[in-house]
Write a protein that holds these residues in place. Structure first.
Motif, short mmCIF file in Angstrom:
data_model
loop_
_atom_site.label_atom_id
_atom_site.label_comp_id
_atom_site.label_asym_id
_atom_site.label_seq_id
_atom_site.Cartn_x
_atom_site.Cartn_y
_atom_site.Cartn_z
N UNK A 1 90.24 52.58 66.41
CA UNK A 1 89.27 52.41 67.10
C UNK A 1 89.40 52.35 68.81
N UNK A 2 90.83 52.89 69.16
CA UNK A 2 91.10 53.13 70.27
C UNK A 2 90.95 54.56 70.98
N UNK A 3 90.89 54.53 72.19
CA UNK A 3 90.57 55.85 72.91
C UNK A 3 92.03 56.42 73.18
N UNK A 4 92.12 57.70 73.00
CA UNK A 4 93.42 58.60 73.36
C UNK A 4 93.77 57.93 74.62
N UNK A 5 95.22 57.82 74.86
CA UNK A 5 96.27 58.10 73.97
C UNK A 5 96.53 56.84 73.02
N UNK B 1 99.51 51.56 75.72
CA UNK B 1 98.89 52.71 76.33
C UNK B 1 97.32 52.33 76.78
N UNK B 2 97.04 51.09 76.66
CA UNK B 2 95.64 50.72 77.02
C UNK B 2 95.22 51.17 78.52
N UNK C 1 96.42 55.20 63.15
CA UNK C 1 95.79 54.92 62.08
C UNK C 1 95.94 53.62 61.38
N UNK C 2 96.57 52.79 62.10
CA UNK C 2 96.83 51.26 61.94
C UNK C 2 95.84 50.22 62.70
N UNK C 3 95.91 49.04 62.33
CA UNK C 3 95.27 48.10 63.43
C UNK C 3 95.94 48.09 64.48
N UNK C 4 95.29 48.02 65.73
CA UNK C 4 95.99 47.83 67.13
C UNK C 4 97.22 46.95 67.35
#
Length: 350
Positions: free
Chosen positions: A164-168, A18-19, A8-11
Motif C-alpha cells: 500500500x505504499x507509493x513507489x519506490x 524509502x518513505x 508485496x509484503x506488509x510494510x
C-alpha cells in the motif's frame, strides 16, 4: 526492472527507509493527476491500474473493446505503445513490429483498430479521425491530459496493492486516495485478495463510495492447454508479473519443470534465444511463453527459431457475474458512456 519482493509484503524496514523518496515522488504524481484534461468528442473508457507491474489491463481492454464491438459500435483502442519507438499518433497496421509500436498494441489490434500515441489527446483525435464511436484506452489512469468518461481499475487478485505504499517504497503509482478519486469501478482478476490489510481496506473503501467491484479470471484457451498436456515444460516470460503466468500453467496441472523470468517488455536477444533453446534441447523440455512475448520476437530473423519453437498460452477474460456487481460490467459501461452495450451471456469468454 523487477519488482522488489518487499513491495508485496506488509510494510517493513525497506519501505520505511524509502518513505522520504516516496513522499516526494507521490507528491509530484498526485499534483499531476489532479490536473484537468481535454474532453474528446466521443466517450473515453480508461482501463488502468493503481500499481506498477502487470495486472491484466490489456486482456481487459480487449474484452471491453469486444463488448462495444458486439453492440454494433466501432471501438478504437488507444495506447502509449510502451517499449516501441513510435511517438505517434500512428495506427497499427498489419505487419507492424513490437520494436516500433510496442507489444501490447499488436494484441489490441487483433480485435479493434489501434492507435499508438504518447500524446493522449493527439491519439484520441487520430482515433476519432478513423471513425471511433468510443475510445478504449489501455493504461493512462495517472495521465491527466485526456478526460476519461469512465475509469475502470484492474486489480490483481493475487497481489492486490501489496504494502500500500507509493513507489519506490511500494508498488503504488501515486497516493492511493488521489487515485481512487479518479476511479469509477474496480475489476478484480483472479482470486479475491485475502492478503494484505491495504488491499482489504481498498476494496472496503471502494464499496463505501458506492462504486462497483467486478470479478473475473484470465482463462487459458482449452486447445492450447490440451496441446501442452503430458509435456515437460520450460516456461519463460518477460511481462509485469511472470509468476502469474507460471501459476496459470501450474493451475492447469501442466508439468512446469523449469521457469525463467525476464524484465517487463524485455527485448529478447540472440543470446537469450540460444540459452532457452539449448536448455530445452538438453533436458527434453518444450518451450512455452505468453502471446505478448512472442509478439516482441516477430520480424527479427535472429529470434525466428525461438518464436516458432515456443508454444503460447492465450488467455481470455471471463467475468464472474454472480460474484460481481449488479449490473454487469457491460451494462455498467453502457450506462456510464451513454452507449448501448450488451456482451455475451454470463460466464462466456469475451
Amino acid at each position: 526492472m523487477r519488482d522488489p519482493a518487499f513491495w508485496w509484503r506488509p510494510p517493513g524496514l525497506s519501505s520505511a527507509l524509502l518513505a522520504p523518496i516516496a513522499a516526494v515522488y507521490g507528491g509530484i504524481a498526485g499534483r499531476r493527476m489532479a490536473r484537468s484534461g481535454l474532453r474528446a468528442a466521443v466517450p473515453v473508457v480508461c482501463i488502468g491500474n493503481l500499481t506498477l507491474g502487470g495486472t491484466g489491463k490489456t486482456p481487459t481492454a480487449i474484452a471491453v473493446a469486444k463488448m462495444f464491438r458486439l453492440a454494433g459500435l466501432k471501438p478504437v483502442c488507444l495506447t502509449r505503445g510502451f517499449g516501441g519507438r513510435a511517438e505517434g499518433p500512428v495506427t497499427v497496421e498489419a505487419g507492424a513490429r513490437a520494436e516500433d509500436v510496442g507489444d501490447e498494441p499488436l494484441l489490441l489490434a487483433r480485435v479493434a483498430p489501434t492507435v499508438v500515441s504518447r500524446d493522449r489527446v493527439a491519439g484520441a483525435e487520430a482515433a476519432i479521425a478513423i471513425g471511433a464511436d468510443v475510445i478504449v484506452m489501455d493504461d493512462g489512469l495517472q495521465n491527466p491530459a485526456l478526460e476519461k468518461t469512465v475509469s475502470l481499475v484492474v486489480l490483481d487478485g493475487r497481489r492486490g496493492i501489496g504494502n500500500g505504499r507509493v513507489f519506490p517504497a511500494g508498488p503504488l503509482r501515486a497516493p492511493l486516495a488521489g487515485q481512487l478519486e479518479k476511479v469509477d469501478g474496480v475489476l478484480v482478476i483472479g482470486a479475491t485478495p485475502e492478503g494484505t490489510e491495504a488491499t482489504r481496506a481498498l476494496l472496503d473503501s471502494v464499496r463505501r463510495a458506492d462504486k462497483p467491484v467486478f470479478f473475473g479470471a484470465l482463462v487459458p484457451e482449452a486447445e492450447a492447454v490440451a496441446a501442452l498436456r503430458g509435456k515437460r515444460l520450460l516456461a519463460y516470460a518477460g511481462i509485469g508479473d511472470p509468476e502469474k503466468f507460471f501459476a496459470t500453467l501450474r493451475g492447469q496441472k501442466l508439468d512446469v519443470v523449469r521457469t525463467k523470468n525476464f524484465p517487463d517488455h524485455h527485448r529478447f536477444s540472440p543470446a537469450d534465444a540460444a540459452c532457452l533453446t539449448d536448455i530445452a534441447a538438453a533436458e527434453g523440455l518444450v518451450l512455452v511463453t505468453t502471446e505478448k512475448d512472442v509478439c516482441r520476437m516477430q520480424g527479427d530473423p535472429a529470434l525466428a527459431g525461438l518464436a516458432t519453437t515456443s508454444a503460447t498460452l492465450p488467455v481470455t477474460l471471463v467475468l464472474d457475474e454472480e460474484a460481481g456487481a449488479d449490473p454487469g460490467l457491460d451494462r455498467w459501461l453502457g450506462a456510464r458512456t451513454g452507449l448501448f452495450v450488451e456482451a455475451k451471456a454470463s460466464g462466456a469468454p469475451l
